[in-house]
Every structure is written in C-alpha cells, then in structure tokens.
Design a protein around this motif. Sequence first.
Motif, mmCIF file in Angstrom:
data_model
loop_
_atom_site.group_PDB
_atom_site.id
_atom_site.type_symbol
_atom_site.label_atom_id
_atom_site.label_comp_id
_atom_site.label_asym_id
_atom_site.label_seq_id
_atom_site.Cartn_x
_atom_site.Cartn_y
_atom_site.Cartn_z
ATOM 1 N N GLY A 43 0.800 -1.209 0.000
ATOM 2 C CA GLY A 43 0.000 0.000 0.000
ATOM 3 C C GLY A 43 0.837 1.266 0.000
ATOM 4 N N SER A 44 0.146 2.390 -0.011
ATOM 5 C CA SER A 44 0.817 3.687 -0.082
ATOM 6 C C SER A 44 1.444 4.096 1.244
ATOM 7 N N LYS A 45 1.052 3.453 2.349
ATOM 8 C CA LYS A 45 1.561 3.828 3.663
ATOM 9 C C LYS A 45 2.728 2.953 4.104
ATOM 10 N N ARG A 46 3.222 2.095 3.213
ATOM 11 C CA ARG A 46 4.335 1.231 3.585
ATOM 12 C C ARG A 46 5.552 2.075 3.967
ATOM 13 N N LYS A 47 6.294 1.590 4.911
ATOM 14 C CA LYS A 47 7.508 2.212 5.445
ATOM 15 C C LYS A 47 7.238 3.416 6.339
ATOM 16 N N ILE A 48 6.060 4.049 6.189
ATOM 17 C CA ILE A 48 5.777 5.240 6.997
ATOM 18 C C ILE A 48 5.638 4.866 8.463
ATOM 19 N N HIS A 49 4.928 3.762 8.734
ATOM 20 C CA HIS A 49 4.691 3.337 10.108
ATOM 21 C C HIS A 49 5.505 2.092 10.474
ATOM 22 N N LYS A 50 6.539 1.815 9.726
ATOM 23 C CA LYS A 50 7.372 0.649 10.008
ATOM 24 C C LYS A 50 8.058 0.813 11.351
ATOM 25 N N LEU A 51 8.102 -0.270 12.130
ATOM 26 C CA LEU A 51 8.620 -0.217 13.485
ATOM 27 C C LEU A 51 9.874 -1.079 13.645
ATOM 28 N N GLY A 52 10.702 -0.687 14.583
ATOM 29 C CA GLY A 52 11.818 -1.510 15.029
ATOM 30 C C GLY A 52 11.514 -1.971 16.445
ATOM 31 N N VAL A 53 11.569 -3.265 16.696
ATOM 32 C CA VAL A 53 11.214 -3.802 18.018
ATOM 33 C C VAL A 53 12.392 -4.582 18.593
ATOM 34 N N PHE A 54 12.606 -4.420 19.896
ATOM 35 C CA PHE A 54 13.694 -5.084 20.613
ATOM 36 C C PHE A 54 13.086 -5.959 21.710
ATOM 37 N N TYR A 55 13.533 -7.193 21.763
ATOM 38 C CA TYR A 55 13.093 -8.121 22.806
ATOM 39 C C TYR A 55 14.329 -8.720 23.480
ATOM 40 N N TYR A 56 14.106 -9.316 24.634
ATOM 41 C CA TYR A 56 15.175 -10.073 25.265
ATOM 42 C C TYR A 56 14.594 -11.320 25.914
ATOM 43 N N LEU A 57 15.420 -12.303 26.113
ATOM 44 C CA LEU A 57 15.063 -13.472 26.922
ATOM 45 C C LEU A 57 16.291 -13.894 27.705
ATOM 46 N N ILE A 58 16.069 -14.678 28.746
ATOM 47 C CA ILE A 58 17.156 -15.109 29.627
ATOM 48 C C ILE A 58 17.718 -16.432 29.117
ATOM 49 N N GLY A 59 18.987 -16.420 28.743
ATOM 50 C CA GLY A 59 19.613 -17.619 28.191
ATOM 51 C C GLY A 59 19.851 -18.710 29.215
ATOM 52 N N ASN A 60 19.752 -18.376 30.515
ATOM 53 C CA ASN A 60 19.951 -19.397 31.557
ATOM 54 C C ASN A 60 18.820 -20.403 31.599
ATOM 55 N N LEU A 61 17.676 -20.058 31.016
ATOM 56 C CA LEU A 61 16.529 -20.959 31.049
ATOM 57 C C LEU A 61 16.760 -22.170 30.153
ATOM 58 N N PRO A 62 16.126 -23.299 30.459
ATOM 59 C CA PRO A 62 16.236 -24.474 29.589
ATOM 60 C C PRO A 62 15.726 -24.166 28.187
ATOM 61 N N ALA A 63 16.203 -24.917 27.216
ATOM 62 C CA ALA A 63 15.871 -24.657 25.814
ATOM 63 C C ALA A 63 14.367 -24.680 25.566
ATOM 64 N N LYS A 64 13.661 -25.556 26.267
ATOM 65 C CA LYS A 64 12.210 -25.650 26.074
ATOM 66 C C LYS A 64 11.520 -24.346 26.422
ATOM 67 N N MET A 65 11.973 -23.715 27.482
ATOM 68 C CA MET A 65 11.336 -22.476 27.910
ATOM 69 C C MET A 65 11.763 -21.298 27.040
ATOM 70 N N ARG A 66 12.989 -21.323 26.556
ATOM 71 C CA ARG A 66 13.455 -20.224 25.700
ATOM 72 C C ARG A 66 12.698 -20.184 24.384
ATOM 73 N N SER A 67 12.170 -21.316 23.966
ATOM 74 C CA SER A 67 11.443 -21.364 22.700
ATOM 75 C C SER A 67 9.991 -20.920 22.849
ATOM 76 N N LYS A 68 9.550 -20.653 24.078
ATOM 77 C CA LYS A 68 8.185 -20.216 24.320
ATOM 78 C C LYS A 68 8.082 -18.699 24.182
#
Length: 500
Positions: A294-319
């Motif tokens: 559409g014509s509004k592409r890139k105008i409202h594009k966002l950058g998002v930052f997340y984090y997770l704790i690597g000490n957690l078991p792999a099963k929980m990190r994938s949630k």
Amino acid sequence: MKSYDNHISQHMLAGVYPSNTSMISNNEQCSQSSGFQIDDDIQTTNSCSEESVNSIESEQNDEDDLSPNGHGVSRCLQMNNNCQDIHEQYSTVHPAEHFKSQAAVWVLKTKECHKLTTSTMTSIIEDVTSFNQTVLSKVEMAVNSALENAGIPISSIPDLSEIFNVDGIFGRPFQGLETAYLQEKYCKQNCCFVKPTPILLGTVQKWKGDGPNRKYETIKETMIYVPLLSSLEALLNDNLILTLVTQEHVHIDGMLQNYYDGQAFKNNDLFREHKDGIQLILYYDKVEVCNPLGSKRKIHKLGVFYYLIGNLPAKMRSKVHTMQLVAIVKKSYIDKYSMNAVLKPIVQDVKKLETGCTLSLKKDPTVIFGTIAAVSADNPASSALGGFKEGSQAYRFCRQCYITLGEIAHVFHEDQCDIRTPEQHKEECKQLKKDHSLSKEFGINRKSALDKLKYFKVASGALVPDIMHDVLEGVLQYETYSRTYSRETLHRIRHLKQHN
C-alpha cells in the motif's frame, strides 16, 4: 499515526507484564503456577514441585512435556493455565479482593492467549456474569429446598443469603474489571506492572491544522522503552523462573547443548567469575504494520527489541511467554537518529548489570550480575546493531570476517578467511573516526553502542549467524538440489551403461 499508536499499545501490554501475567499483589509476589497470595491468611500451593523442576534438564527430549498435560514447565508456561488447581483458604479479611484477583487472571489469560479484541472480551464478561447469576439463583433455590426438607431453618444459617446474592462477589466476579480501562487500572495497582518509559530522541517543527487554526508546533519524536532492570526484576520474582535460572547446569563432556558448553561462555570473564550470571539474549527486527503493497508502507514501520534469559532451559526459551519487550521505535527514527541513540538506554542498564545490580527478589535485596550473551537478528538487522555494512552487496558484507563480494564464489571455509577480532575492530573504529573513507575497506559504518559494554563485543562472534536466511533459505536449497541432481545423473549413466 493511529495504527502506530495502537501497535505500540499492544506491544506495551506484552512488555509491562514481564512475569507473563503472573499476578503480584501488594503484599506478595507469586509464581505463574501458584496464582496469588493477597495476605498471610490466604495460602496457595505451588503446582510445580522441586522434583518436576529438577527433572527438566534430564527430560530435554521428552516431547510429552510440550503438551498441556505434560510436567511442570509446560504447565507453568501457560499463563496460570492451572489456576483451578490452587487450594484456597479464604480469610475473613479480604475474600473479595482475593476472588477479584483470580478473576483478573482469568480475564488476562483469556484475552491474551486467544488474542481477543476489547469488545469481544467485554461481551464475554457480560455473558459469563449473566450465566453466573442464573446458575447462582438456581443453586440458591436447590439449597433452600434441601434445607427445608431436612428441617433446617434457613434463618439459622448466617450469611447464607449474602453468599447467594447475585450482586455479590460470586454473582459479579468481574466487578471492577468490566472494561479495558478498569482492567488496566487494576493491573497497575495490584500487579507487577513495569511502566513503559517514553525517551526523547529529538524534536521537529511542523505545521499543524488548517486555515486560521494552522500553527507551527514542536513535535517530540520518541521511542518507548520498558526498563530492562525493572522487567528483569519482575521476571526473576517468579518462583519457577528464579529456580531455573539459578540451578546448576549439568555439563556432558563432548556435547554442545547450550551456551554454557561453548567457548564464548568459558572465555567470558563475567561468567567465569559468576557462573549463575544472567545471560541476556537480545533480539531485534523490523515489522511493517501497514499493507506492504500500500501507499503507507515504510511510513509506520517499526523496530522492536526483545530479550530473553539464556539461563533458562531450551524448552522455555522457545516459548513466546519468556520473550520480553525492551523497546519499540519507528524505523524512520532509527534512520534519523542512528541505532546507537536507540541502544543507549539498553546499554546503560546492561552496564549496571555487568557491575552488579541490586534487585529486590522476594523482598530481599539481591546483587545480580549479567551481560548480553548473544544478539539474534536477521543479517541486515544484526549488521545494523553492530555498526557493520548492512547491504548484502557491500564490498565487505560479513560481520564475522573480511571476505569480499568477489571472493564469495570460491571461498567456502572459515580457515580461508581473516576472522574479525574485538582488538582489531577497536583499532579500525579509531581509524574510521579519523578517516571515514576507510568505511568500505573495513566493512564498518560506525562504532556500535554495544561495544561500550565490558563483557560483550560485536566482533567476538556474538552477533550470531542468521540460520533461516543463510541456511534454510540460502545454501541448503542449492546443496540439496546439487546432491539430488548428481544422484539422478549417476543413475542415468548407470542405466545407459547397462543397456549398452
């Protein structure tokens, strides 16, 4: 602008409840599996025993744990999905508040797990309340009838009429939670709420309005930041998370199971001194909230930052539940004010964590150490975070080595490349500051704010490769095609030899 604000509000919801809607009252914080504890007279039972927690590492490959009927981890990850298993001992002090807290858990879990709109959730609350009142009236009639048949005067039982009051706490369990405003208000007052902070990046002068109302205004350009340390504190106050983060890692010689087993962990001075230090895994990506065609592409594009704790078991990190929002900002602001300006508040908090930060865990001041262990992102995003060239057509496009675009067709092994090192990268950034024309030769645009950290360096290999684009959507399809084609060719040659 409306779509941008709505998107921010949705991501704020994900970030301001770091314990994954594990509710925390004014008096006591609780785990995801054990519900609430409003005061000392109200007792709860943790559904995750110590035995189930300790069995997580030994059952890494047990797929049964991924089902709703699995063991402790999956049960605790479902946003208090087993609230009905809580054994409650109602006190005479705050029974209404305790009941309301359980209702708040149900509302938040239902809305977020099933991704319901506000209007849909409001309609569900109204219908459930109406149904509840109908059932309560029927039960009251049945109880009264049973008491009369037993010859027990109804008036001899105190507070019976209050229990069956359709306007009481059992008839209207969602009283004070009927609307989105009231739900948010209740969470801010009673739950582990980490308030997102707007951070000013800059200002711009713009004309606003039309006709005689047209005027020149100063517009603030901001990013939304969920304080990392506050979010981490809330997350670690969850009983299960704290237990899993602090438990000793079981190492098996010769096997690379997770970050603990790699050279990056063993060579990190912070983790050598503090074995249970918090391993932060930072994630960054861009998201288009409007129609990409559409014509509004890139105008409202966002950058998002997340984090997770690597000490957690792999099963929980994938949630998804364990991934916490850190920041959200317009992509145009990143381009305008630089990635380093956006990373600044994150780096400031991680610096405090590296030197030892005092967090309140279970009301006890506890010194926690940690740093960023790795950064996960696609190739352009990861290069942007590290200050490297972002385009795949750049002369030196790799953030791991100094391979050039002309060498990519015949260089296939790490031994054939000059690998980047933190010391060499630091020297190149100094030279680049004096002469920016060296940018092409070094493959660097700028020095990254992440390099200000003591125990994390962008040229140490911590900007991990993008396996999805590099392998699954990259060389793997060509490798598979090549091997398949070769086998078909050999089969045809053998077939021709047999006939000749």
